[in-house]
Design an enzyme around this catalytic site. Sequence first.
Site, short mmCIF file in Angstrom:
data_model
loop_
_atom_site.label_atom_id
_atom_site.label_comp_id
_atom_site.label_asym_id
_atom_site.label_seq_id
_atom_site.Cartn_x
_atom_site.Cartn_y
_atom_site.Cartn_z
N ASN A 66 -31.34 58.20 3.91
CA ASN A 66 -30.32 58.18 3.04
C ASN A 66 -29.44 56.93 3.30
O ASN A 66 -28.18 56.68 2.93
CB ASN A 66 -29.31 59.55 3.23
CG ASN A 66 -28.77 59.58 4.75
OD1 ASN A 66 -28.87 58.83 5.47
ND2 ASN A 66 -28.44 60.68 4.78
N ARG A 116 -18.94 57.39 10.87
CA ARG A 116 -18.39 58.51 11.60
C ARG A 116 -17.04 58.28 11.84
O ARG A 116 -16.46 57.44 12.37
CB ARG A 116 -19.05 58.80 12.94
CG ARG A 116 -20.53 59.28 12.80
CD ARG A 116 -20.64 60.84 11.94
NE ARG A 116 -22.21 61.08 11.95
CZ ARG A 116 -22.93 60.98 10.89
NH1 ARG A 116 -22.34 60.35 9.76
NH2 ARG A 116 -23.95 61.33 11.01
N GLN A 164 -15.85 68.74 10.88
CA GLN A 164 -16.56 68.87 9.65
C GLN A 164 -16.62 70.34 9.67
O GLN A 164 -17.32 70.77 10.48
CB GLN A 164 -17.37 68.17 9.27
CG GLN A 164 -16.99 66.56 8.97
CD GLN A 164 -18.20 65.59 8.54
OE1 GLN A 164 -17.50 64.33 8.19
NE2 GLN A 164 -19.12 66.15 8.34
N HIS A 189 -18.23 64.89 3.08
CA HIS A 189 -19.02 64.15 3.47
C HIS A 189 -20.12 63.88 2.47
O HIS A 189 -21.12 64.93 2.76
CB HIS A 189 -19.50 64.42 4.60
CG HIS A 189 -20.41 63.64 5.69
ND1 HIS A 189 -20.72 63.96 7.06
CD2 HIS A 189 -21.18 62.56 5.07
CE1 HIS A 189 -21.48 62.95 7.46
NE2 HIS A 189 -21.88 62.21 6.41
#
Length: 389
Positions: free
Chosen positions: A147, A285, A314, A333
């Site tokens: 990704n 991050r 998260q 996210h």
Amino acid sequence: MAKVLCVLYDDPENGYPTSYARDDLPHIAHYPGGQTLPTPQGTDFTPGHLLGSVSGELGLRAFLESRGHTLVVTSDKDGENSAFDRELPDADVVISQPFWPAYLTPERLARAANLKLAITAGIGSDHVDLDSAIEHDVTVAEVTFCNSISVAEHVAMMILSLVRNYLPSNQRVLDGGWNIADCVARSYDLEGMHVGTVAAGRIGLAVLRRLKPFDVHLHYTDRHRLPAEVEEELGLTFHPTTADMVPACDVVTVNAPLHPETEGMFNDELLATMKRGAYLINTARAKICDRDAIVRALESGQLAGYAGDVWYPQPAPADHPWRTMPHHGMTPHISGSSLSAQARYAAGTREILESWLDGTPIRPEYLIVQGGKLAGTGAHSYSVAKDRK
Ligand code: NAI
């Protein structure tokens, strides 16, 4: 027979999709630079379908069960007595996505007596305590490159969105308004600005390549310097450290992993050295930035905008200050979990599982930790607290 424990994000609130916006995905021959896409022996999913949520199961159930293994899928990963904590003690393999991370803390790793393999269905394995994984001889692998381009596209979108004041202008339309002055009083052109990336790995370099046609001045810093011909082709200015680079930049994008060298890097001191009114985009991050220092910099005007999709923890709690700070363009996210990316990381997860179950080597570029030390991409891009490299 192995027990595979897979933590995925929840299905859509209105149920698992029965139709999709598009009918197919484009064919990608290989990643930039030639790395091949995942090469599992087979797949049992339709590319373009939702695979990263609980009902999608990363398309793994038929494959694992046909070989006699057990697959447990849950989204319940935090809090006392979570399904993840209950299932962990006898799991051989844990699969987790960074979007909905199953934090493999030292305490959890100490309780996971059977655990041999932690797969990141995506990129970025900081949700695994790498020192403890080394200590317990757990292999950590991720689907390198799956990704990276998805994130690079997201970064380009977020830079333009902040600089041009897109989101507040869109909100004005949604609210039924039309005050152009309010929309443009914070709107600029990107052209001519100085844009720098902290790290020029797969994502950082792809961001630089995507921004080049906007006629900006491009800067980067990285532990590993890029080849001279790439620097020349893109007109890059190299800085030996982040501290050297950021004072020169109007826009800074963070594309380094979270590890001891980068944790807390963007604190009050570093932010104070940036140009007043700089923009900061962090899709790497959250903990690379000091949460409250970012809020202070936006409130004082030191930063003109902050955008990204990474938070800590998260899922982000409802009262996380990044939800309400001024001039932000935060999303959950999502950048690395487009349907396009999901097809690649589901296939890559299966490839890693096949290698592990068949006793054949996992591709070196997928490795973060193996054999009690950083390995492959882990050795190139990470450090650990105790110097065990
Ligand atoms: P990569 O391994 O290709 O590149 C990482 C680069 O960071 C390497 O060039 C490395 O030398 C550099 N680096 C490491 N420490 C550094 C330091 N202290 N200062 C400067 N450079 C440093 O990884 P890739 O694919 O570019 O991904 C980078 C990170 O992006 C991941 O580790 C992950 O945390 C994040 N990511 C976020 C996603 C999202 O959905 N938001 C999805 C994919 C990755």
